[in-house]
Motif scaffolding. Structure first.
Motif, PDB file in Angstrom:
ATOM      1  N   HIS A 131       0.675  -1.010   0.036  1.00  0.00           N
ATOM      2  CA  HIS A 131       0.024   0.127   0.032  1.00  0.00           C
ATOM      3  C   HIS A 131       1.004   1.093  -0.174  1.00  0.00           C
ATOM      4  O   HIS A 131       0.365   2.179  -0.542  1.00  0.00           O
ATOM      5  N   SER A 132       1.999   1.251   0.468  1.00  0.00           N
ATOM      6  CA  SER A 132       3.066   2.161   0.594  1.00  0.00           C
ATOM      7  C   SER A 132       4.254   1.890   0.893  1.00  0.00           C
ATOM      8  O   SER A 132       4.534   0.935   1.579  1.00  0.00           O
ATOM      9  N   LEU A 133       5.280   2.694   0.707  1.00  0.00           N
ATOM     10  CA  LEU A 133       6.717   2.501   0.990  1.00  0.00           C
ATOM     11  C   LEU A 133       7.365   3.846   1.060  1.00  0.00           C
ATOM     12  O   LEU A 133       7.356   4.594   0.086  1.00  0.00           O
ATOM     13  N   LEU A 134       8.073   4.112   2.089  1.00  0.00           N
ATOM     14  CA  LEU A 134       8.388   5.439   2.353  1.00  0.00           C
ATOM     15  C   LEU A 134       9.974   5.134   2.985  1.00  0.00           C
ATOM     16  O   LEU A 134      10.011   4.230   3.705  1.00  0.00           O
ATOM     17  N   ILE A 135      11.097   5.699   2.509  1.00  0.00           N
ATOM     18  CA  ILE A 135      12.327   5.518   2.920  1.00  0.00           C
ATOM     19  C   ILE A 135      12.934   6.784   3.330  1.00  0.00           C
ATOM     20  O   ILE A 135      12.943   7.766   2.430  1.00  0.00           O
ATOM     21  N   MET A 136      13.616   6.880   4.390  1.00  0.00           N
ATOM     22  CA  MET A 136      14.409   8.040   5.215  1.00  0.00           C
ATOM     23  C   MET A 136      15.927   7.392   5.055  1.00  0.00           C
ATOM     24  O   MET A 136      16.355   6.470   5.816  1.00  0.00           O
ATOM     25  N   LYS A 137      17.008   8.458   4.663  1.00  0.00           N
ATOM     26  CA  LYS A 137      18.459   8.099   4.981  1.00  0.00           C
ATOM     27  C   LYS A 137      19.153   9.387   5.384  1.00  0.00           C
ATOM     28  O   LYS A 137      18.745  10.358   4.775  1.00  0.00           O
ATOM     29  N   ASP A 138      19.904   9.119   6.568  1.00  0.00           N
ATOM     30  CA  ASP A 138      20.617  10.548   6.851  1.00  0.00           C
ATOM     31  C   ASP A 138      19.573  11.719   7.083  1.00  0.00           C
ATOM     32  O   ASP A 138      19.971  12.665   6.724  1.00  0.00           O
ATOM     33  N   ASP A 139      18.270  11.322   7.651  1.00  0.00           N
ATOM     34  CA  ASP A 139      17.206  12.353   7.962  1.00  0.00           C
ATOM     35  C   ASP A 139      16.801  13.048   6.847  1.00  0.00           C
ATOM     36  O   ASP A 139      16.071  14.195   6.929  1.00  0.00           O
ATOM     37  N   LYS A 140      16.869  12.432   5.636  1.00  0.00           N
ATOM     38  CA  LYS A 140      16.278  13.002   4.611  1.00  0.00           C
ATOM     39  C   LYS A 140      15.351  11.712   3.890  1.00  0.00           C
ATOM     40  O   LYS A 140      15.618  10.859   3.760  1.00  0.00           O
ATOM     41  N   LEU A 141      14.220  12.431   3.193  1.00  0.00           N
ATOM     42  CA  LEU A 141      13.344  11.632   2.751  1.00  0.00           C
ATOM     43  C   LEU A 141      13.620  11.306   1.354  1.00  0.00           C
ATOM     44  O   LEU A 141      13.760  12.468   0.187  1.00  0.00           O
ATOM     45  N   ILE A 142      13.889   9.942   0.977  1.00  0.00           N
ATOM     46  CA  ILE A 142      14.564   9.904  -0.310  1.00  0.00           C
ATOM     47  C   ILE A 142      13.525   9.179  -1.464  1.00  0.00           C
ATOM     48  O   ILE A 142      13.753   9.033  -2.443  1.00  0.00           O
ATOM     49  N   PHE A 143      12.367   8.643  -0.670  1.00  0.00           N
ATOM     50  CA  PHE A 143      11.328   7.636  -1.488  1.00  0.00           C
ATOM     51  C   PHE A 143      10.260   7.739  -0.599  1.00  0.00           C
ATOM     52  O   PHE A 143       9.932   7.662   0.422  1.00  0.00           O
ATOM     53  N   GLU A 144       8.894   8.175  -1.350  1.00  0.00           N
ATOM     54  CA  GLU A 144       7.640   8.112  -0.714  1.00  0.00           C
ATOM     55  C   GLU A 144       6.576   7.797  -2.004  1.00  0.00           C
ATOM     56  O   GLU A 144       6.428   8.678  -2.606  1.00  0.00           O
ATOM     57  N   LEU A 171      11.219   6.946 -10.663  1.00  0.00           N
ATOM     58  CA  LEU A 171      10.121   7.449 -10.482  1.00  0.00           C
ATOM     59  C   LEU A 171       9.106   6.894 -11.652  1.00  0.00           C
ATOM     60  O   LEU A 171       7.579   6.982 -11.291  1.00  0.00           O
ATOM     61  N   SER A 172       9.529   6.483 -12.740  1.00  0.00           N
ATOM     62  CA  SER A 172       8.799   6.418 -13.937  1.00  0.00           C
ATOM     63  C   SER A 172       8.133   4.994 -13.648  1.00  0.00           C
ATOM     64  O   SER A 172       6.583   4.666 -13.620  1.00  0.00           O
ATOM     65  N   TYR A 173       8.819   4.333 -13.109  1.00  0.00           N
ATOM     66  CA  TYR A 173       8.265   2.784 -12.524  1.00  0.00           C
ATOM     67  C   TYR A 173       7.175   3.067 -11.235  1.00  0.00           C
ATOM     68  O   TYR A 173       6.152   2.451 -11.351  1.00  0.00           O
ATOM     69  N   ALA A 174       7.649   3.828 -10.201  1.00  0.00           N
ATOM     70  CA  ALA A 174       6.746   3.970  -9.257  1.00  0.00           C
ATOM     71  C   ALA A 174       5.291   4.647  -9.592  1.00  0.00           C
ATOM     72  O   ALA A 174       4.474   4.540  -8.927  1.00  0.00           O
ATOM     73  N   GLU A 175       5.691   5.459 -10.391  1.00  0.00           N
ATOM     74  CA  GLU A 175       4.136   6.125 -10.832  1.00  0.00           C
ATOM     75  C   GLU A 175       2.957   5.249 -11.319  1.00  0.00           C
ATOM     76  O   GLU A 175       1.738   5.590 -11.074  1.00  0.00           O
ATOM     77  N   SER A 176       3.348   4.097 -11.674  1.00  0.00           N
ATOM     78  CA  SER A 176       2.260   2.980 -12.208  1.00  0.00           C
ATOM     79  C   SER A 176       1.878   2.117 -11.024  1.00  0.00           C
ATOM     80  O   SER A 176       1.178   1.217 -11.163  1.00  0.00           O
ATOM     81  N   LEU A 177       2.568   2.470  -9.758  1.00  0.00           N
ATOM     82  CA  LEU A 177       2.147   1.459  -8.790  1.00  0.00           C
ATOM     83  C   LEU A 177       0.584   1.573  -8.347  1.00  0.00           C
ATOM     84  O   LEU A 177       0.254   2.605  -8.078  1.00  0.00           O
ATOM     85  N   ARG A 178       0.071   0.578  -8.251  1.00  0.00           N
ATOM     86  CA  ARG A 178      -1.063   0.250  -7.731  1.00  0.00           C
ATOM     87  C   ARG A 178      -1.419  -1.234  -7.303  1.00  0.00           C
ATOM     88  O   ARG A 178      -0.622  -2.226  -7.761  1.00  0.00           O
TER      89      ARG A 178
END
Length: 497
Positions: free
Chosen positions: A34-47, A338-345
């Motif tokens: 349903h979702s994936l969020l990743i932070m590294k070194d206090d920065k959001l790199i994927f949501e 990002l192109s791949y992730a845009e189609s996530l459902r």
């Protein structure tokens, strides 16, 4: 506003390709994410969110609720309103008498936080129609408290009730006032209540994945963060944050998968990589990896999928840790991600790779005319009278159930229960009885066997599944609900002709 700074994965030494590998692995394993969020070194790199989920969709976080219950108890101790080392019976005299078992009287709040109560399982499940909190004091204990680790959701529920008793307000409201509002926690977040009006401190939190990331971040930082107004505040006692995320109790003897065998703190699990996990049933995970200074949040529905949570852990660890070489062309890799992730459902069901039956993906009846009709159902415990099947190749299909009980039917739109789904596609709808949103898709197992999966969205995370076997002039239906509390009428078999 309390927001996390965003940056490209490559700017913090992470490969965008590694993140894409995670997404592809989870897709290959048919994990309903349903979702994936990743932070590294206090920065959001994927949501990213899997449609129809969005950033604003409140998600049932199940046992992550236990972790925030522990936070509330820690704040109350800091205020001097309770003590970790006091007996829980000191605060609930209304549930105790001369017959109260000594082991229950010996159970401390600390025992409850550490999942070392005197109960081997959740007490209110013995009789869910009786007071859930009272059950903790009335159900016979199995062992001396403070000794053996057993996962006991009634402990967290009772601690939540204690919070609400001492504060005179819903537990989440108390936490927002004391801490979460400084993190801009979702204003519409809430907790599901038990039948007696107590917030479900063991499983009821409804919040966004970003809310979960903020809770995770607060613990990861030891309880002290720069808040939304720019002021650095200690929102949780430092000692509690350290102890709660440490290895205190031994979970190996009861662990069904490796990720649950690493030990337990205070309503918080240890993980395989030297960090901790805020853990909710079905793939609701807040993972802290201190060595990598990385935080990961997932929401999903792995219920009914043996070892499903371990599949998520393995996909994350194997791709993100130790093998994330950054290429020179990081921007192109990120754009590809990002192109791949845009189609996530959430995707329609599909057959496993190398399925024994040769299936082309289009193996379906040449036409639906003979199948689309109303089937009169034989007597069944669910109380259904008829089932109409309407299959369409160029739009949503649907099943329509009618009830023998006319009073029950009259409470539904058009006196019937209609469920929409796509074939090799998805369609959205709402279960009328439970007012529960869903997204649903189907595929043909064989020319006469249709499989449909309804993914539930909201307080009831889970699924309802149908297998329709079309005979020469009849229909056999197998129904299975993979959901904790409701949808019981969609379990079992139906026969119609």
């Amino acid at each position: 506003m309390f927001t996390f700074e965003k940056t490209l994965p490559e700017n913090v030494g992470m490969s965008s390709k590694a993140i894409k590998n995670v997404l592809e692995r989870l897709d290959q394993k048919d994990v309903p994410m349903h979702s994936l969020l990743i932070m590294k070194d206090d920065k959001l790199i994927f949501e990213k969110y899997y449609a129809p989920y969005t950033a604003d969709t409140l998600h049932r976080l199940f046992s992550v609720s236990k972790s925030i219950t522990a936070m509330a108890i820690a704040l109350l101790q800091e205020e001097g309103k309770l003590s970790f080392d006091a007996s829980i019976t000191d605060y609930f005299p209304e549930y105790t008498d001369e017959n109260t078992h000594p082991w229950i009287r010996q159970t401390t709040i600390r025992n409850m936080l550490q999942m070392r109560t005197c109960h081997a399982s959740t007490t209110y499940k013995v009789d869910m129609k009786s007071d859930w909190v009272e059950s903790f004091f009335k159900v016979a204990p199995t062992h001396k408290p403070g000794t053996i680790f057993h996962y006991d959701t009634s402990a967290a529920h009772t601690l939540c009730a204690l919070t609400e008793k001492l504060t005179g307000m819903p537990m989440l409201d108390y936490l927002k006032e004391k801490a979460f509002n400084y993190l801009d926690f979702s204003a519409d977040s809430y907790m599901v209540k038990d039948p007696f009006g107590v917030s479900m401190g063991g499983s009821g939190l409804m919040a966004t994945p970003m809310d979960l990331l903020k809770i995770l971040y607060l613990l990861h930082k030891g309880g002290t963060v720069v808040c939304s107004d720019g002021v650095t505040r200690s929102l949780l006692p430092k000692e509690f944050a350290q102890e709660a995320t440490a290895n205190i109790s031994d979970s190996l003897p009861t662990a069904p998968i490796p990720s649950e065998a690493q030990g337990y703190g205070m309503q918080i699990w240890q993980n395989e990589k030297g960090g901790f996990v805020l853990y909710g049933m079905g793939g609701q995970l807040g993972i802290s990896l201190p060595k990598e200074n990385m935080l990961i949040v997932t929401t999903a529905d792995t219920q009914g999928m043996a070892g499903g949570n371990q599949v998520i852990y393995d996909a994350l660890y194997e791709n993100l840790l130790g093998s994330s070489a950054v290429t020179d062309d990081g921007k192109r890799a990120y754009e590809d991600l990002l192109s791949y992730a845009e189609s996530l459902r959430i995707a329609p069901p599909r057959l496993p790779e190398n399925y024994g039956y040769t299936h082309t993906g289009e193996d379906a009846p040449a036409g639906y005319g003979d199948l689309n009709r109303v089937y009169k159902l034989a007597e069944n415990p669910q109380g259904f009278d008829t089932l109409e099947v309407s299959l369409n190749s160029d739009g949503p299909s649907f099943l329509t159930f009618t009830y023998k009980d006319k009073k029950k039917a009259s409470s539904l739109p058009e006196n019937a229960l209609k469920l929409y789904f796509g074939i090799n596609d998805m369609a959205d709808g709402t279960f009328p009885i439970y007012d529960c949103k869903y997204t649903a898709g189907a595929l043909w197992f064989r020319r006469n066997v249709l499989y449909i999966r309804f993914h539930l969205i909201g307080e009831s995370v889970g699924s309802v599944r149908f297998e329709l076997y079309f005979g020469n002039d009849d229909l056999t239906v197998f129904m299975k609900k993979v959901e904790e509390t409701y949808f019981k009428e969609f379990d079992g078999h139906l026969y119609g002709c």
